[in-house]
Design an enzyme around this catalytic site. Structure first.
Site, short mmCIF file in Angstrom:
data_model
loop_
_atom_site.label_atom_id
_atom_site.label_comp_id
_atom_site.label_asym_id
_atom_site.label_seq_id
_atom_site.Cartn_x
_atom_site.Cartn_y
_atom_site.Cartn_z
N SER A 101 0.83 -1.20 0.00
CA SER A 101 0.00 0.00 0.00
C SER A 101 0.87 1.26 0.00
O SER A 101 1.67 1.46 -0.91
CB SER A 101 -0.94 -0.05 1.21
OG SER A 101 -1.90 0.97 1.17
N HIS A 126 -2.38 -1.26 -4.29
CA HIS A 126 -3.84 -1.25 -4.43
C HIS A 126 -4.32 0.19 -4.33
O HIS A 126 -3.54 1.10 -4.09
CB HIS A 126 -4.52 -2.15 -3.39
CG HIS A 126 -4.37 -1.70 -1.97
ND1 HIS A 126 -4.84 -2.42 -0.91
CD2 HIS A 126 -3.78 -0.60 -1.42
CE1 HIS A 126 -4.57 -1.80 0.22
NE2 HIS A 126 -3.94 -0.69 -0.06
#
Length: 204
Positions: A101, A126
């Protein structure tokens, strides 16, 4: 089992006796920074403060940011990324363990050609998430709009830093995409995968 941060001896210039300081403080003096936790405002402010101090101290010496992080707050991560682009010295990024992330976002923000993953590191990208708290409908709409703006910002950075087409990054960010160190190199998030014979290059 020892509790707390280990301490190491350090002798100040001109002093005869060494003083004991925590190991991270000692390593910061060698321009070695660590992101080894969830990304939040506190750790982001610490890293920003250290980078700004080292930038003012000597603009000719590179910095090294070691990353083992599951990600965290989007704005905190973006603030670290922006500071890395602002300071004059090159910032090397080295992934150890996991950069997921916002961890991977910060990893890709290192100086291009100076981003490294250790052989068994894992990298994940993501899209940014929202808390979607229980509130007024209008507040939820405003939050959703802000998330879309942040997603657009992050997507454009990945496109710029990896060289991947916009449609590829946009599609991959729809889900959690995990990569090995080699896959992250092919993807463009890192430039090299460290091997034992070149391990000394991490701090040279």
């Amino acid at each position: 089992m020892p509790i707390g941060v280990p301490k190491v001896p350090f002798r100040l210039p001109g002093e005869e006796d060494a003083v004991w300081i925590d190991v991270y403080n000692r390593l910061y003096r060698e321009r070695l920074l660590f992101l080894g936790q969830h990304v939040d405002d506190e750790i982001a402010n610490q890293l920003i403060g250290i980078m700004m101090y080292l930038n003012g101290e000597d603009e000719s010496k590179d910095m090294y940011l070691y990353i083992n992080s599951p990600g965290g707050a989007v704005l905190a991560g973006i603030s670290v990324y922006d500071t890395m682009q602002f300071v004059v010295p090159d910032v090397h990024t080295i992934c150890m363990g996991l950069a997921a992330s916002m961890g991977s976002f910060i990893l890709t923000g290192g100086e291009i050609t100076k981003r490294i993953a250790l052989p068994h590191a894992r990298i994940m990208i993501h899209q940014p998430a929202s808390s979607y708290y229980d509130g007024q409908a209008g507040e939820c709409i405003m939050e959703a709009e802000e998330v879309l703006k942040l997603r657009d910002c992050i997507t454009k950075v990945y496109v710029q830093r990896t060289g991947k087409p916009l449609w590829v990054i946009s599609e991959d960010m729809e889900r959690d995409v995990f990569m090995s160190a080699k896959e992250a190199q092919i993807y463009g998030i890192v430039d090299f995968v460290a091997i034992e014979t070149t391990s000394n290059s991490l701090t040279n």
